[in-house]
Structures are given as C-alpha cells and as structure tokens.
Design an enzyme around this catalytic site. Structure first.
Site, PDB file in Angstrom:
ATOM      1  N   HIS A 264       9.192   3.136   7.851  1.00 42.37           N
ATOM      2  CA  HIS A 264       8.142   2.573   8.696  1.00 42.37           C
ATOM      3  C   HIS A 264       6.953   3.518   8.824  1.00 42.37           C
ATOM      4  CE1 HIS A 264      11.641   0.260  10.775  1.00 42.37           C
ATOM      5  NE2 HIS A 264      11.213  -0.368   9.701  1.00 42.37           N
TER       6      HIS A 264
HETATM    7  C1  LIG Z   1      11.980  -0.382   1.819  1.00 47.26           C
HETATM    8  C2  LIG Z   1      11.318  -0.928   3.059  1.00 47.26           C
HETATM    9  C3  LIG Z   1      12.035  -1.748   3.903  1.00 47.26           C
HETATM   10  C4  LIG Z   1      11.438  -2.253   5.054  1.00 47.26           C
HETATM   11  N1  LIG Z   1      12.160  -3.094   5.857  1.00 47.26           N
HETATM   12  C5  LIG Z   1      11.581  -3.626   6.939  1.00 47.26           C
HETATM   13  C6  LIG Z   1      12.288  -4.547   7.759  1.00 47.26           C
HETATM   14  O1  LIG Z   1      13.442  -4.884   7.492  1.00 47.26           O
HETATM   15  N2  LIG Z   1      11.663  -5.034   8.854  1.00 47.26           N
HETATM   16  C7  LIG Z   1      10.392  -4.688   9.195  1.00 47.26           C
HETATM   17  O2  LIG Z   1       9.885  -5.167  10.218  1.00 47.26           O
HETATM   18  N3  LIG Z   1       9.701  -3.812   8.439  1.00 47.26           N
HETATM   19  C8  LIG Z   1      10.255  -3.287   7.322  1.00 47.26           C
HETATM   20  N4  LIG Z   1       9.560  -2.404   6.545  1.00 47.26           N
HETATM   21  C9  LIG Z   1       8.219  -1.993   6.993  1.00 47.26           C
HETATM   22  C10 LIG Z   1       7.122  -2.989   6.648  1.00 47.26           C
HETATM   23  O3  LIG Z   1       7.336  -3.525   5.364  1.00 47.26           O
HETATM   24  C11 LIG Z   1       5.778  -2.255   6.672  1.00 47.26           C
HETATM   25  O4  LIG Z   1       5.655  -1.552   7.876  1.00 47.26           O
HETATM   26  C12 LIG Z   1       4.614  -3.218   6.559  1.00 47.26           C
HETATM   27  O5  LIG Z   1       4.691  -3.922   5.344  1.00 47.26           O
HETATM   28  C13 LIG Z   1       3.316  -2.449   6.622  1.00 47.26           C
HETATM   29  O6  LIG Z   1       2.255  -3.313   6.320  1.00 47.26           O
HETATM   30  P1  LIG Z   1       0.872  -2.758   5.804  1.00 47.26           P
HETATM   31  O7  LIG Z   1      -0.012  -3.942   5.631  1.00 47.26           O
HETATM   32  O8  LIG Z   1       0.414  -1.666   6.686  1.00 47.26           O
HETATM   33  O9  LIG Z   1       1.164  -2.083   4.396  1.00 47.26           O
HETATM   34  P2  LIG Z   1       1.818  -2.692   3.073  1.00 47.26           P
HETATM   35  O10 LIG Z   1       2.703  -3.847   3.391  1.00 47.26           O
HETATM   36  O11 LIG Z   1       2.375  -1.532   2.335  1.00 47.26           O
HETATM   37  O12 LIG Z   1       0.567  -3.295   2.288  1.00 47.26           O
HETATM   38  C14 LIG Z   1      -0.365  -2.479   1.627  1.00 47.26           C
HETATM   39  C15 LIG Z   1      -0.759  -3.173   0.330  1.00 47.26           C
HETATM   40  O13 LIG Z   1      -1.862  -2.484  -0.250  1.00 47.26           O
HETATM   41  C16 LIG Z   1      -1.660  -2.380  -1.640  1.00 47.26           C
HETATM   42  N5  LIG Z   1      -2.431  -1.223  -2.131  1.00 47.26           N
HETATM   43  C17 LIG Z   1      -2.252   0.079  -1.834  1.00 47.26           C
HETATM   44  N6  LIG Z   1      -3.168   0.839  -2.461  1.00 47.26           N
HETATM   45  C18 LIG Z   1      -3.953  -0.006  -3.166  1.00 47.26           C
HETATM   46  C19 LIG Z   1      -5.080   0.178  -4.025  1.00 47.26           C
HETATM   47  N7  LIG Z   1      -5.579   1.385  -4.285  1.00 47.26           N
HETATM   48  N8  LIG Z   1      -5.630  -0.918  -4.587  1.00 47.26           N
HETATM   49  C20 LIG Z   1      -5.133  -2.152  -4.331  1.00 47.26           C
HETATM   50  N9  LIG Z   1      -4.071  -2.384  -3.528  1.00 47.26           N
HETATM   51  C21 LIG Z   1      -3.494  -1.329  -2.963  1.00 47.26           C
HETATM   52  C22 LIG Z   1      -0.160  -2.203  -1.784  1.00 47.26           C
HETATM   53  O14 LIG Z   1       0.253  -2.564  -3.076  1.00 47.26           O
HETATM   54  C23 LIG Z   1       0.352  -3.160  -0.712  1.00 47.26           C
HETATM   55  O15 LIG Z   1       0.502  -4.456  -1.215  1.00 47.26           O
HETATM   56  C24 LIG Z   1      10.115  -1.900   5.373  1.00 47.26           C
HETATM   57  C25 LIG Z   1       9.387  -1.068   4.520  1.00 47.26           C
HETATM   58  C26 LIG Z   1       9.977  -0.600   3.368  1.00 47.26           C
HETATM   59  C27 LIG Z   1       9.155   0.283   2.439  1.00 47.26           C
END
Ligand SMILES: Cc1cc2nc3c(=O)[nH]c(=O)nc-3n(C[C@H](O)[C@H](O)[C@H](O)COP(=O)(O)OP(=O)(O)OC[C@H]3O[C@@H](n4cnc5c(N)ncnc54)[C@H](O)[C@@H]3O)c2cc1C
Length: 320
Positions: A264
């Site tokens: 997380h």
């Molecule tokens: C293995 C794992 C298991 C998890 N399990 C759970 C769970 O069971 N329950 C729960 O609530 N949460 C879970 N989480 C946490 C949750 O998935 C994340 O906290 C959440 O997805 C964060 O969202 P975000 O939008 O901040 O980032 P992200 O979902 O990481 O989205 C960021 C996006 O930006 C893209 N990106 C990054 N850099 C670039 C770039 N330079 N150019 C273009 N695109 C780019 C990435 O590819 C990604 O698609 C888990 C996380 C992981 C890694």
C-alpha cells in the site's frame, strides 16, 4: 513527453495536466520535471522549476508480520483439501467461488485499538486469520508473496509443509515510520530509489510486539486449544535463535525478520491538488494522502479520484 514506436513525442495540454501515476511514479515524474527538492535535482543535473521539499518524502505502507503460526490436531483435517483439493479447483474455475476465490485462505479479520491512537474507538491494529500455514504449500506461493527469503523458508517454514494449522497476521493501520522515493538518475527509464524505511520509528516495533502478544492470547483460548488442538509453532526463527524463545527480545527480532507489507505505498506527494507553485498541474492518486488510511488503499484511492474529478469539473465550470 512519451515514447511511441521508439520515438519521443510531446503532448501539450490546453487546460491541465493530471498526474495519476501512483505513489512511486508520480513523485518520480514530478522530480524528472524539475518539481521537488532543489538539492536532489541539482545532483542529477535537472533544472529546478519549483523547489518543493516534500516531493518523494512521507512514504508510507502498512507493515505487517505474517507468521504467528499454530498447528492444529483435530477438526481441521479438511483445511488443506478444502483449500487445494479438486472441489475447490472446480468451484473456482467454473464459478469463481469457493476457498480459492479468497487469497491464501483468509477466513476473517478484526481490528482493535491497542494504544497507538489515544481514542479507544479508533482501531489501530488489524488481525488477519488465515486457515493455512505459510509453509503448507511447500513454498510455492505464500513465501514469495510475503517476501520471505529461501533461507527462512528452508530453516523455519519448510517443516510446516502439508500440515494443518492457521496463521495470525498482525498489521499496523497507522505506522509512524516514513520512507522516501528519490531519483536514481535523470534517465526516465530508470526505476527510482525506494527507501521504505520500515520500522525506523521504534514505536512501530513495539506496537507489532504488542500485537503479537495479543495474537498469542487469542491462540491460547480454550476454543482454539481444545477445539482444534492448536499449538504455537515454536520452532526458533533463523536469525533469532540466540534469544530466549517467547521473550520480548525474541519477538522484536521476529518482527524485524518476518516483516512484510500490505503493498500500500502512499503519501509521497503529500499535498492537495493543485500542486503548489505550478499552474495547470494536479496530482490525483494514493500519493496525495498525508496519512495512510487505516484500511487497504484501493477504495480510498478511488474516492480520491472521484473527489479530484469533481474538483476539476467545478473549477472549469462544468457543474453548478
Ligand atoms: C500486489 C498488490 C496487491 C494489492 N491488494 C490490494 C487489495 O487487496 N485491496 C486494496 O484495497 N488495495 C490493494 N492494493 C493497493 C491498491 O492497488 C493501490 O493502493 C491503488 O491501486 C493505488 O492507486 P493509484 O491510482 O495511486 O496507483 P496505481 O493503481 O498504481 O495506478 C498508477 C498507474 O499509472 C501508470 N503509470 C505509472 N507511471 C507511468 C508513466 N510514466 N506513464 C504512463 N503510465 C504510468 C501505472 O502503470 C498504473 O496503471 C494492492 C497493491 C498491490 C501492488
């Protein structure tokens, strides 16, 4: 800028740039763009656009210890076939139901206040119950999921292979340690340096110790002891064998050796959109959390997205 078919292309925004690359890549992209601590940017020869000290700082995750293990003697014979047997596989493949639809045999969890937060109504610690031992699957999945080394598996967990039992995992909802994300170089293709700095705050170790003691009380209840024949898996952990098993120092050592995470990452762009000092740029993802949420992050991050979208619509006059 982005690379398409090997060519660097530029995109210009007429109104705003929305950065939602997550808690690792959002700070990385800001830093590469000259937004972040000036000294760090100078080290990599990047021109500073805005000197924002907080970019990449305040990294948080949920630290957990997955491994207060109990073997069982009776009334749990069905656990392994239940998890990995033919019926489970059929249910999952056909209907996406059954025990395999739940990660690693999670059967339940609860949260309590163990004293991090002075308000007794705030639950600061999570206890997760899994109906299989970490080593039950002979090191196939569980060990790598939690990031435990082969040495720990061979020396400590291997003997659990094929045995029935359960694991109580303890997780801190609000850790006090803070880590960081910084640039390795000015090459955008290089991964940043992630320093999670887990357990750097001594309270986090003490809270996990407290949580383990609480887990041991649960494991010692009549229901589990008499009902299942639950017995603490008390093989001394590799690296902690020099300490008296069960002593506070042993469990502190156990916390450090068996530490894992909730996956997380958050908090590395601790600011509300719009980015201070930069026009036309917003960060909207888990990186903006000043303090990690007590729950898993997926739902709160979706709410951040919803809130961000509403603010954009409002600012551009798309809603009343
Ligand atoms: C293995 C794992 C298991 C998890 N399990 C759970 C769970 O069971 N329950 C729960 O609530 N949460 C879970 N989480 C946490 C949750 O998935 C994340 O906290 C959440 O997805 C964060 O969202 P975000 O939008 O901040 O980032 P992200 O979902 O990481 O989205 C960021 C996006 O930006 C893209 N990106 C990054 N850099 C670039 C770039 N330079 N150019 C273009 N695109 C780019 C990435 O590819 C990604 O698609 C888990 C996380 C992981 C890694």
């Amino acid at each position: 800028m982005y690379i398409h078919n090997g060519k660097v292309k530029k995109v210009y925004a007429r109104k705003e740039v929305i950065l939602s690359a997550g808690a690792i890549d959002s700070p990385k992209l800001l830093l590469l763009s000259g937004i972040g601590p000036k000294e760090q940017l100078q080290t990599h020869g990047i021109r500073s656009v805005v000197d924002l000290k907080g970019v990449g700082q305040n990294f948080q995750d949920h630290p957990l210890v997955a491994g207060i293990s109990y073997t069982t003697e009776r009334n749990a014979e069905n656990l392994i076939p239940m998890m990995y047997g033919g019926n489970s596989q059929r249910d999952y493949i056909r209907n996406r139901t059954g025990p395999l639809s739940v990660p690693f045999g999670v059967v339940g969890y609860f949260t309590v206040n163990l004293g991090v937060d002075p308000d007794p109504n705030v639950e600061d610690t999570l206890f997760l119950f899994q109906s299989v031992l970490m080593g039950t699957d002979f090191g196939l999945v569980g060990v790598s999921t939690y990031g435990y080394t082969r040495e720990v598996f061979q020396d400590y967990l291997r003997e659990q292979g094929g045995r029935t039992g359960f694991v109580i995992t303890v997780k801190l909802n609000w850790p006090k340690s803070r880590g960081s994300v910084s640039l390795r170089s000015k090459n955008p293709m290089e991964a940043p340096v992630i320093d999670p700095n887990y357990l750097s705050h001594p309270d986090d170790v003490e809270m996990l110790l407290k949580s383990i003691k609480y887990a041991l009380i649960i494991g010692n209840t009549t229901a589990l002891k008499d009902g299942l024949g639950a017995k603490l898996y008390d093989k001394p952990l590799l690296g902690c064998k020099h300490l008296k098993h069960g002593s506070d120092d042993y469990w502190r050592c156990f916390v450090r050796r068996m530490l894992s995470i909730g996956y997380h990452p958050s908090g590395t762009c601790k600011m509300a959109p719009p980015v201070r000092g930069v026009e036309g740029l917003r960060v909207i993802d888990a990186s903006i959390m000043p303090l990690i949420t007590s729950s898993n992050l997926n739902a709160p991050t979706m709410m951040i997205g919803e809130k961000g979208a509403s603010m954009i619509k409002e600012d551009w006059g798309y809603v009343e």
